[in-house]
Design an enzyme around this catalytic site. Structure first.
Site, PDB file in Angstrom:
ATOM      1  N   ASP A   1       6.921  50.324  -8.223  1.00  0.00           N
ATOM      2  CA  ASP A   1       7.296  51.735  -8.341  1.00  0.00           C
ATOM      3  C   ASP A   1       8.810  51.937  -8.273  1.00  0.00           C
ATOM      4  O   ASP A   1       9.357  52.817  -8.943  1.00  0.00           O
ATOM      5  CB  ASP A   1       6.615  52.556  -7.240  1.00  0.00           C
ATOM      6  CG  ASP A   1       5.110  52.678  -7.458  1.00  0.00           C
ATOM      7  OD1 ASP A   1       4.655  52.427  -8.585  1.00  0.00           O
ATOM      8  OD2 ASP A   1       4.393  53.006  -6.487  1.00  0.00           O
TER       9      ASP A   1
ATOM     10  N   LYS B   1      -7.874  47.053  -2.523  1.00  0.00           N
ATOM     11  CA  LYS B   1      -8.188  47.598  -1.195  1.00  0.00           C
ATOM     12  C   LYS B   1      -7.094  48.585  -0.793  1.00  0.00           C
ATOM     13  O   LYS B   1      -5.989  48.189  -0.457  1.00  0.00           O
ATOM     14  CB  LYS B   1      -8.295  46.471  -0.167  1.00  0.00           C
ATOM     15  CG  LYS B   1      -8.573  46.959   1.253  1.00  0.00           C
ATOM     16  CD  LYS B   1      -8.683  45.784   2.214  1.00  0.00           C
ATOM     17  CE  LYS B   1      -8.836  46.260   3.641  1.00  0.00           C
ATOM     18  NZ  LYS B   1      -7.617  46.930   4.153  1.00  0.00           N
TER      19      LYS B   1
ATOM     20  N   SER C   1      -4.629  44.678   0.179  1.00  0.00           N
ATOM     21  CA  SER C   1      -4.145  45.464   1.301  1.00  0.00           C
ATOM     22  C   SER C   1      -2.621  45.431   1.413  1.00  0.00           C
ATOM     23  O   SER C   1      -1.918  45.980   0.575  1.00  0.00           O
ATOM     24  CB  SER C   1      -4.823  44.987   2.591  1.00  0.00           C
ATOM     25  OG  SER C   1      -4.663  45.913   3.630  1.00  0.00           O
TER      26      SER C   1
END
Length: 692
Positions: A469, A483, A458
């Site tokens: 990224d 998740k 999460s």
């Protein structure tokens, strides 16, 4: 009409035997408002119909008897009448069917453990035969008869006995220990309450819709709030249930209990009193009930009747008074340390910040408390301290971090990038929102590694994915949990406008989150740039293990600029790590252990032949030496608190091989960046994507 009549008849047939637990008025109210909220706000709205009823039925049985130790096929045949009728029970707010199933379960649990105790009286177990105990019974069929289930229990009791025998216990000691263990199991099931039955059914209902939607009863709701704000008003002690007593497991440094000097690990709480009020006997009480009595308002007095841990049951008691204070659960907050990494003539100081959860004191923030607990504020402070200590790089350790506050995950990312989008959310209507960091500047712009494992989920995945990224750091370790959904917690008392309704809370999925590159972590998790030997299996313990998990998908990427491009040095880091790992004996052992764990995961049974089992156990002890504790055959509640604490301290001293490996990788990152005269952060992130 016939459908409802059959349901009523079955309910009466089951309840007539010994239905001790019954639904309460607040349960009917809670299921009514929960159903309305699920229908209006859930990301995956699901009609309450026969199809959902069948899913609830299966999940309810699995939650009660997933390993098929209690029910037999005849019980399941009897209960099958409810399979497509639980939707009617929910819509009609008639919880009798749910409670009838639960009551039958409690009776069966008591019967099975009574039988287990009878087996101990007969004794004479033989361990020279070629029997095997099937410990993984998730996919097993229901026992076709009582005799067949008794055979299963015979093997289970023999396995419990053999575990203790291999740990060096004498037969007489084993018989006493197991009899007490099974007796405690019977007592626990007898202490179950209507709220327990309701919560079990509600979670079967909510999780049949989607794995991360759940119901929190009033007490569970209070515990969740404490875990998020990392503080409570109490005495500052960790408690556990042992035999019939609530036992002090450890005393929290700086709390009222520690400052008083009157409590120590092993002490038993016999009774609790509020101020000058009468004592309430808590011997034989549930742990959560005792804890509720001990917690209370700040600056109020609680009195405890204590039986010293090193005294017999008839020893003199002592009574102590403590003033409740705000207790910070510091052991669950962010911590820092420094690892020195040497490579030839080079010595790199690598700062480590361990973050167990993304905590936030929501209530404190609402009240304007500037000192309210916040994961981001704590990490920012620790980064400042590490900067003053002249570290060369930082590892953020997110292993075992199951998530927490989405807001904290976004803010924490902002400590390492200037400004820019961090995560995208898509709601049930398909609308996409971009959430990001709009605060210029960073708290750390040097080399960074993020250490993750299969339990990182999460909010941990949001942070790790954003760092990856943006090219801001190196993600290290194992594939994360997977998740990719967003939950909110709704207070049901507030939903009905009644602060005294005592209905609990509903945690429901309202959106799916996406990385700024457009992908989601759902099912696939975050893949590390540099992978360590995997000790977990995502298909067994990750999101992919849930049969009704949302699918992986992709949306259009956000507009963001990478702040660095580490792609060209990752192959070099991988090569350097491989060379180091091949020559480091501890890391080589870790790889061997990971291979052994993969083999063990394929096993579904254990030998009950003592010679064979002892040989297997000794071989595993050698493989896992220094990495995992030797099996002593005991439950956590059966271990001596002082010994347990000593074992934990010894384990802390054992070298953390993965952390040391991550520190080496970040040290290599420092060296490569300096060799190429490159900063860890090369350019400012674009703010264009922050517009919704």
């Amino acid at each position: 009409m016939l459908k409802k009549l059959c349901c009523i008849v079955l309910c009466i047939a089951l309840s007539a035997q010994a239905a001790d637990l019954a639904p309460q008025p607040q349960h009917q109210r809670a299921i009514r408002v929960s159903t309305a909220l699920l229908g209006h706000y859930h990301y995956k709205p699901t009609p309450v119909d026969d199809q959902l009823s069948a899913a609830i039925f299966e999940r309810y049985l699995k939650s009660l008897d997933g390993d098929k130790y209690y029910f037999v096929q005849a019980d399941i045949d009897q209960l099958n009448g409810y399979r497509t009728r639980l939707d009617d029970a929910i819509n009609d707010e008639d919880l009798q069917p749910a409670f009838a199933i639960f009551n039958l379960y409690t009776r069966r649990v008591e019967e099975r453990f009574v039988y287990a105790r009878e087996l101990l009286k007969t004794g004479g177990f033989r361990f020279d035969q070629n029997e095997r105990f099937a410990f993984d019974r998730d996919k097993a069929s229901w026992a076709p008869s009582e005799d067949a289930l008794r055979q299963v229990w015979q093997l289970r009791v023999k396995n419990d006995w053999l575990r203790l025998k291999l740990a060096g216990k004498a037969d007489s000691e084993i018989a006493t220990m197991l009899d007490k263990r099974y007796e405690q199991s019977i007592r626990r099931v007898k202490r179950l309450k209507s709220d327990d039955a309701f919560q079990a059914f509600m979670n079967a209902y909510t999780m049949a819709i989607e794995p991360h939607t759940s119901y929190l009863g009033p007490r569970a709701s209070a515990d969740f709030d404490i875990s998020m704000r990392l503080s409570l008003f109490g005495i500052g002690a960790v408690l556990q249930e042992r035999d019939d007593y609530t036992v002090i497991r450890e005393v929290t440094p700086g709390g009222p209990a520690a400052l008083s000097g009157q409590l120590k690990a092993g002490d038993r709480i016999v009774a609790v009193a509020q101020g000058e009020g009468p004592f309430v006997d808590v011997v034989g009480s549930r742990l959560d009930e005792t804890v509720a009595l001990i917690r209370g308002p700040a600056d109020s007095v609680v009195r405890l009747d204590i039986l010293p841990g090193d005294a017999g049951p008839d020893a003199r008691h002592r009574q102590i008074s403590l003033v409740r204070k705000k207790v910070d659960l510091a052991q669950q907050a962010a911590k820092k340390s420094i690892l020195d990494v040497s490579d030839g003539n080079d010595l790199r100081r690598i700062g480590v910040i361990t973050l167990p959860t993304f905590y936030s004191d929501f209530e404190g923030e609402r009240q304007g408390d500037r000192n309210a607990r916040s994961a981001t504020r704590d990490v920012e402070r620790l980064l400042g301290e590490l900067g003053k200590e002249k570290v060369d790089g930082v590892v953020l350790d997110l292993r075992h971090n199951g998530g927490g506050s989405l807001k904290e995950a976004i803010a924490l990312t902002g400590l390492f990038i200037d400004t820019g989008p961090v995560v995208m959310e898509r709601n049930a209507q398909g609308r996409v929102f971009v959430d990001g960091d709009s605060n210029p500047g960073t708290a750390w712009d040097g080399p960074l590694g993020v250490l993750i494992d299969g339990e990182s989920a999460s909010a941990s995945e949001i942070f790790a994915a954003a760092i990856q990224d943006y090219g801001r750091g190196i993600v290290i370790g194992e594939q994360s949990y997977g998740k990719g959904t967003v939950q909110t917690v709704l207070n049901l008392d507030q939903a009905v406008g009644d602060d005294k309704a005592n209905l609990g809370e509903l945690r429901l999925t309202i959106a799916q989150f996406f990385r700024v590159n457009g992908g989601t972590t759902q099912l696939r998790g975050v893949q590390p740039d540099i992978a360590f030997p995997a000790t977990s299996d995502p298909t067994l313990t990750g999101e992919a293990s849930n049969d009704n998990a949302l699918p992986w998908t992709r949306i259009r990427a956000a507009a963001y600029d990478r702040v660095a491009d580490l792609g060209d040095i990752i192959p070099q880091l991988q090569a350097r790590h491989a060379a180091w790992a091949a020559n480091d004996p501890d890391f080589k052992k870790l790889a061997e252990v990971a291979t052994e764990l993969q083999r063990l995961r394929q096993l579904k049974s254990l030998s009950l032949n003592e010679t064979e089992r002892r040989r297997e156990t000794e071989a595993q002890e050698k493989r896992f030496a220094g990495i995992a504790r030797v099996d002593d055959g005991l439950l956590d509640s059966e271990r001596d608190p002082e010994r347990e604490k000593a074992d934990e301290k010894a384990a802390d001293k054992v070298k953390d091989i993965r952390l040391r490996g991550a520190a080496h990788i970040v040290a290599d990152e420092v060296n490569l960046l300096r060799e190429n005269a490159r900063p860890a952060v090369q350019q400012r992130a674009s703010q264009a994507a922050l517009s919704h």
